[in-house]
Scaffold this motif. Sequence first.
Motif, PDB file in Angstrom:
ATOM      1  N   ASP A   1      40.866  31.637  68.857  1.00  0.00           N
ATOM      2  CA  ASP A   1      40.252  31.422  67.443  1.00  0.00           C
ATOM      3  C   ASP A   1      39.361  29.970  67.572  1.00  0.00           C
ATOM      4  OD1 ASP A   1      40.018  33.170  65.704  1.00  0.00           O
ATOM      5  OD2 ASP A   1      41.259  32.247  64.073  1.00  0.00           O
ATOM      6  N   LYS A   2      40.241  29.010  68.091  1.00  0.00           N
ATOM      7  CA  LYS A   2      39.854  27.568  68.105  1.00  0.00           C
ATOM      8  C   LYS A   2      38.397  27.548  68.886  1.00  0.00           C
ATOM      9  CE  LYS A   2      43.635  24.614  67.509  1.00  0.00           C
ATOM     10  NZ  LYS A   2      44.597  23.985  68.241  1.00  0.00           N
ATOM     11  N   GLU A   3      38.308  28.221  70.089  1.00  0.00           N
ATOM     12  CA  GLU A   3      37.186  28.159  70.744  1.00  0.00           C
ATOM     13  C   GLU A   3      36.020  29.081  70.528  1.00  0.00           C
ATOM     14  OE1 GLU A   3      36.668  25.981  73.776  1.00  0.00           O
ATOM     15  OE2 GLU A   3      38.475  25.059  72.779  1.00  0.00           O
ATOM     16  N   LYS A   4      36.350  29.730  69.500  1.00  0.00           N
ATOM     17  CA  LYS A   4      35.142  31.027  69.137  1.00  0.00           C
ATOM     18  C   LYS A   4      33.977  30.310  68.426  1.00  0.00           C
ATOM     19  CE  LYS A   4      34.832  35.071  66.156  1.00  0.00           C
ATOM     20  NZ  LYS A   4      35.492  35.574  65.238  1.00  0.00           N
ATOM     21  N   ILE A   5      33.029  30.447  68.958  1.00  0.00           N
ATOM     22  CA  ILE A   5      31.606  30.177  68.411  1.00  0.00           C
ATOM     23  C   ILE A   5      31.322  30.971  67.524  1.00  0.00           C
ATOM     24  CG2 ILE A   5      29.199  29.434  68.834  1.00  0.00           C
ATOM     25  CD1 ILE A   5      30.350  29.009  71.970  1.00  0.00           C
ATOM     26  N   THR A   6      31.105  30.601  66.065  1.00  0.00           N
ATOM     27  CA  THR A   6      31.052  31.336  65.048  1.00  0.00           C
ATOM     28  C   THR A   6      29.452  31.634  65.047  1.00  0.00           C
ATOM     29  OG1 THR A   6      30.705  29.181  63.772  1.00  0.00           O
ATOM     30  CG2 THR A   6      32.598  30.641  63.496  1.00  0.00           C
ATOM     31  N   ARG A   7      28.464  30.857  65.382  1.00  0.00           N
ATOM     32  CA  ARG A   7      26.929  31.199  65.401  1.00  0.00           C
ATOM     33  C   ARG A   7      26.410  30.897  66.793  1.00  0.00           C
ATOM     34  NH1 ARG A   7      24.457  28.388  60.306  1.00  0.00           N
ATOM     35  NH2 ARG A   7      26.327  29.178  59.192  1.00  0.00           N
TER      36      ARG A   7
END
Lengths: 308, 311
Positions: free
Chosen positions: A21-27
Amino acid sequence: MPKETQNLDALFKPAAARPDDKEKITRESLTAFQDSWRRLRKNKAAIISLVILVIMVVLAIIGPWIGHHNYYDTDYSAVYQKPSADHWFGTDKFGRDQWARIWQGTSVSLMIAVLAAALDLVVGVIYGAVSALLGGRVDNVMQRIIEILTGIPSLIIIILLMMIMKPGIITIMVAMSITGWVNMARLVRAHIMKLKSQEFVLAARTLGTSNGRIIWKHLIPNTIGIIVINTMFTIPSAIFTEAFLSFIGLGLQSPMASLGVLINDGFASLNSQAYLLLYPSIIIVLLMVAFNILGDGLRDALDPRMRK
Amino acid sequence: MKRYIGVRLIYLVLTLFIITTATFFLMKGLPGTPFDEEKLQQLPTEQRQKIYASYGLDKPVVTQYVNYLGNIVKGDLGTSFFYTGQKVTDIISGRIGPSALIGLQAVLLGLAIGLILGIIAAYRHNTGWDYATMIIAVLGVSVPNFVLAALMQYYMGLKWGWFPVAFWESYSSSILPSVALSVGVVALIARFVRTEMLEVLEQEYITTAKAKGLGFIRIMFQHVIRNSLISVITVLGPIVVNLLTGSLVIENIFGIPGIGSLFVDSIKMNDYSTIMGITIFYSAFYVLVMLVVDLLYGLVDPRIRFASGKE
């Protein structure tokens, strides 16, 4: 520890760390181009200039065909007509339709300017890049050549070249490019030299990146900005040079049309038919203003550090 | 410093040599001759030979070239083909006056207005003043000077009758051409001064000056403007180019007997020796100005002096 705090602690639960989740790129990340485009869009003057330029280019392409006349047919029964429903911008001393001539002239001037700028770009970028990348003795010799070339007032050389070559679109382009590429070469060389000594290139080298990859992935993308900016400023100056040459009688000749030819013809009959000078002048000023403002806007957008 | 000047002088001579050579051979490659070909063909061969010989045209090109170079070193630019029997150097020196006057007035006017506009724009950054100055600067580089000159001549000279329309009769004849020529200078200087001053205003020594409690006038004149003006010297190069090209068309439009109109006329007349003479004159002028600019800049700004000393 005070009692209240212990009670409060009971209200909290430790959260489980979720690395995914921390590494997830939201955009999706923006490319350099998208980033610049966002900045450019905020610049109202630059966008208006861009719109004006697009309209001018469209008119330059279709303009000569949407009037009632073509740009070269003479009509001696209708010389020096004031603008009317038939001749939207009037007619010149041979009864040629000024509307068609102006847009034909705009397209010729634009074509000369854009091609000359493109030629400058190719020669200048290659020269500058080779000089900067090879370095050493080659760079030294190439720079001495440039130093001598910059000492020559380019317009004088262009005038001399125009005298010996047959006037035409290609001639003007070539004459302008023979002196025009020097500026681009200097800029590109200086910029690549600066980039070469920067840390991210050193980092890439340390990681074992090949020379080709460094050039392709690091040096070129970082140089495109100044190349685009410089080209944007070369175009208006090429438009000016073409008009200047035609004005002193060294550029294109009637019945060909370019903005310079039209201004020259207009100046000859300024006394009685001011509109013949006025309309092409307005077009050339609009073009040059739009290119200059768009160039400024692009400089701010592509290189925010240079913004003033 | 001495070594730097020496190197620059070598470049200067080399540049002028290349320009002279290029001009000479370009002129040799020109189609047509300055003579009236038809009439020349009617002359007996002997007389034709005499005409060629009087201009040194009977010798091989290489000999002509060596002679030409030798004469230039002696300060002789040859004889005009069009103004029969006149030395090119005499023709040029007879035409310098009007060109120099107009050029000088244009520089002074452009410098004065450009400085004021640039300083106001930077001081009132992002206000109406600033935008107005930037619009003037963009227009100044965008409106071709010959268009501006033609319109000024039509409206201010012909329609409204404020100034003489053309020709070189009294001092007032020089006003319109000078103003037309100065617009480009105004734009270049205003823009440059504005950028420079914005940079200086952000410097730490300005904050120091403010913290010391210096007055507004003192900060502006002693610190900001003084430091911004140093590098204005560097725009002198583009300004000279601007003036040279401007003079070619503007002198023609206003019928001023200067070097610019002489150059354009001799192009139309195929007057080779005058064209070459003026080309060399212009180039020498340009190269010298650039040298003086670089040396002056080194003198005023010590940081530049050290940098150039190393090269």
